[in-house]
Design a protein around this motif. Structure first.
Motif, short mmCIF file in Angstrom:
data_model
loop_
_atom_site.label_atom_id
_atom_site.label_comp_id
_atom_site.label_asym_id
_atom_site.label_seq_id
_atom_site.Cartn_x
_atom_site.Cartn_y
_atom_site.Cartn_z
N ILE A 83 49.39 47.90 26.19
CA ILE A 83 49.22 48.54 24.60
C ILE A 83 49.13 49.72 25.28
CG2 ILE A 83 48.03 48.08 22.87
CD1 ILE A 83 47.66 44.86 23.76
N ASP A 84 48.13 50.01 25.65
CA ASP A 84 47.37 51.88 25.40
C ASP A 84 46.86 51.92 26.51
OD1 ASP A 84 45.46 50.17 26.70
OD2 ASP A 84 44.56 49.31 25.13
N GLY A 85 46.94 51.39 27.49
CA GLY A 85 47.36 52.41 28.80
C GLY A 85 46.60 52.41 29.78
N THR A 86 45.64 51.58 29.34
CA THR A 86 44.34 51.02 30.28
C THR A 86 44.52 50.04 31.07
OG1 THR A 86 42.79 50.72 27.93
CG2 THR A 86 42.11 49.71 29.92
N ARG A 87 43.75 51.19 32.49
CA ARG A 87 44.68 50.35 33.65
C ARG A 87 42.76 49.62 34.48
NH1 ARG A 87 47.39 54.58 37.10
NH2 ARG A 87 48.59 55.22 35.38
N LYS A 88 42.84 48.44 35.28
CA LYS A 88 41.87 47.89 35.53
C LYS A 88 41.74 47.75 37.19
CE LYS A 88 39.47 44.51 32.17
NZ LYS A 88 39.10 43.70 32.65
N TYR A 89 40.87 48.09 37.65
CA TYR A 89 41.08 48.30 39.27
C TYR A 89 40.10 47.07 40.51
CZ TYR A 89 43.30 52.43 39.24
OH TYR A 89 44.21 53.38 37.85
N LEU A 90 40.92 46.60 41.07
CA LEU A 90 39.35 45.40 41.85
C LEU A 90 39.75 46.00 43.01
CD1 LEU A 90 41.07 41.93 41.62
CD2 LEU A 90 38.72 42.94 41.23
N PHE A 91 38.27 46.52 43.75
CA PHE A 91 37.68 47.08 45.06
C PHE A 91 37.25 45.99 45.37
CE2 PHE A 91 37.74 50.63 42.39
CZ PHE A 91 38.64 52.03 42.25
N ARG A 92 38.16 46.36 46.87
CA ARG A 92 36.83 45.06 48.03
C ARG A 92 35.86 46.09 48.82
NH1 ARG A 92 39.98 41.61 50.78
NH2 ARG A 92 41.48 42.96 50.77
N LEU A 93 34.81 46.38 48.90
CA LEU A 93 33.50 47.01 49.13
C LEU A 93 33.90 46.27 51.19
CD1 LEU A 93 30.35 46.08 47.07
CD2 LEU A 93 32.42 47.29 47.01
N GLU A 94 32.89 46.67 52.13
CA GLU A 94 33.30 46.77 53.35
C GLU A 94 32.63 45.32 53.23
OE1 GLU A 94 31.34 50.34 55.90
OE2 GLU A 94 30.18 50.03 54.24
N ASP A 95 31.90 44.68 53.01
CA ASP A 95 31.24 43.71 53.26
C ASP A 95 32.09 42.21 52.87
OD1 ASP A 95 30.61 43.47 50.93
OD2 ASP A 95 28.38 43.36 50.99
N GLY A 96 33.73 42.60 51.98
CA GLY A 96 34.03 41.61 51.45
C GLY A 96 34.08 40.70 49.86
N ASN A 97 32.44 41.98 49.72
CA ASN A 97 32.96 41.66 47.73
C ASN A 97 33.33 42.61 47.32
OD1 ASN A 97 30.28 40.15 46.92
ND2 ASN A 97 29.71 41.06 48.58
N VAL A 98 33.55 42.15 46.04
CA VAL A 98 34.80 42.42 44.83
C VAL A 98 34.41 42.75 43.62
CG1 VAL A 98 36.85 41.94 43.84
CG2 VAL A 98 36.75 40.75 46.47
N ILE A 99 34.87 44.45 42.95
CA ILE A 99 33.98 44.76 42.31
C ILE A 99 35.30 45.07 41.55
CG2 ILE A 99 31.68 45.19 43.13
CD1 ILE A 99 33.02 48.36 43.34
N GLU A 100 35.05 45.09 39.75
CA GLU A 100 36.18 45.88 39.39
C GLU A 100 35.63 46.67 38.41
OE1 GLU A 100 36.16 42.11 36.74
OE2 GLU A 100 36.93 43.16 35.45
N SER A 101 36.82 47.94 37.99
CA SER A 101 35.92 49.10 37.23
C SER A 101 37.30 49.17 35.69
CB SER A 101 36.13 50.06 38.05
OG SER A 101 35.82 50.03 39.40
N VAL A 102 36.89 49.79 35.57
CA VAL A 102 38.55 50.23 34.29
C VAL A 102 38.14 51.29 33.98
CG1 VAL A 102 39.43 49.19 31.61
CG2 VAL A 102 37.10 48.16 32.93
#
Ligand code: SAH
Length: 353
Positions: A83-102
């Motif tokens: 719709i608007d080109g927005t992107r969501k990213y999932l990142f894995r951290l060193e310890d295996g935790n996962v976070i998201e950014s937009v």
């Protein structure tokens, strides 16, 4: 200090200020201009390893690798809105935790919304980020890298950063302030304070402290209710800090920094969207130099909150306007790629289990 060492006891170089890096170089018997060169590689050019630092001797690069860790977050998921080109990213951290950014594209530039913690312990009823509690605080380097990696992936400069992803930034105060200083540093991405926004559920002592940091960033307060009783239904933190004190902290922040505040107000049908509540809100915000962002609540499957009706939202907006309050209804971005804050992370973690 401990949280900046990796398993091999190496110091997280990306979280160091230029001054600290200077002291480290001195300890290694290096000239101080080396610190500036390395800082520029990491923060200005987004270097992902020491090997790419071509104006540093091989010998020093080796020493750096022994003493420091330089980790880059790994992208494990990317979704692009049709719709608007927005992107969501999932990142894995060193310890295996996962976070998201937009990543969001606006006419005034590109904006990245970052997470400040893996999970959250604030417990807001409508929010997906907090359902599993707090896993851990993010280091400054892990907040920076969300921006650096996204800039590399999109190939476009990031001009604004909002700390509005998972986590309560003022619950991770030291690392967040460190992040803010590094991202605005002239030898780094040099994003000016006015293009940085921090959103908080209203931790009063930390709001006062932030006002004294000489970092005139935009402060956004997650308000969501015009009175303590309603606010306590939505946000457990309202049991700790009275609205009166939260708003006094907002006034203080404005007086100290001269920055206008943003008040976020997620509209939940039958909870905080009645006309009388709009009137009360207008009365409380009078003279506070703020701007209200109305957000139709994004329903999450774990709770039964429902978005306000369109006419209720419009009516709420009209009431605030009639009372001289600046208000906008927030445009929903990327509605086709993963819903409310923290939902993408949560569904990924559930898939992993
Ligand atoms: N902890 C910080 C920042 C993270 S949340 C804070 O509380 O401000 C960013 C914003 O999104 C906050 O205003 C939060 O209340 C809001 N939010 C979270 N989940 C939401 C949902 N499902 N629908 C609408 N807004 C939501």
């Amino acid at each position: 200090m401990l949280d900046r060492l990796d398993n091999a006891g190496r110091l997280d170089i990306k979280s160091l200020t230029l001054e600290e890096l200077g002291e480290e170089m001195e300890a290694l018997g290096e000239r101080s201009f080396r610190a500036k060169q390395i800082f520029e590689w990491i923060h200005g050019k987004g270097a992902e390893d020491f090997a790419s630092m071509t104006n540093i001797s091989a010998k020093l690069r080796e020493k750096l690798g022994e003493r420091f860790s330089l980790t880059a977050l790994e992208i494990v998921g990317e979704r692009i809105s049709a719709i608007d080109g927005t992107r969501k990213y999932l990142f894995r951290l060193e310890d295996g935790n996962v976070i998201e950014s937009v990543w969001m594209k606006y006419h005034h530039g590109n904006s990245v919304c970052i997470s400040s913690q893996a999970g959250c312990r604030m417990g807001c009823r409508f929010c997906a980020s907090t359902l599993d509690g707090l896993a851990r605080n993010l280091r400054a380097s892990e907040m920076l890298d969300q921006v650096y990696r996204i800039q590399a992936a999109t190939g476009e400069r990031v001009s604004n950063v909002v700390i509005m992803g998972s986590g309560e930034p003022l619950d991770n105060y030291e690392n967040v302030v460190r992040f803010l200083r590094l991202i605005s540093h002239e030898k780094g991405l040099h994003i000016s304070a006015r293009n940085l926004t921090l959103s908080t559920c209203g931790l009063v002592p930390q709001m006062h402290r932030l006002a004294g940091e000489e970092l005139p960033i935009t402060l956004a307060l997650s308000l969501h209710a015009p009175d303590d009783e309603t606010r306590r239904k939505l946000m457990p933190i309202a049991n700790t800090y009275k609205l009166e004190d939260v708003l006094a902290a907002c006034r203080y922040y404005y007086e100290q920094t001269g920055r206008r505040l943003t008040f976020e107000y997620s509209l939940v049908r039958g909870v905080n969207d009645a006309p009388e509540q709009g009137e009360t809100l207008a009365r409380r915000l009078k003279g506070l130099h703020g701007h209200v962002n109305l957000i139709p609540v994004n329903p999450i499957k774990e709770r039964d909150y429902v978005q306000s009706r369109r006419d209720a939202i419009q009516n709420f907006k009209n009431i605030l306007e009639k009372n001289g309050i600046n208000v906008t209804i927030r445009r929903e971005m990327g509605r086709d790629i993963g819903g409310a804050c923290g939902q993408l992370r949560k569904s990924y973690m559930e898939g992993e289990r």
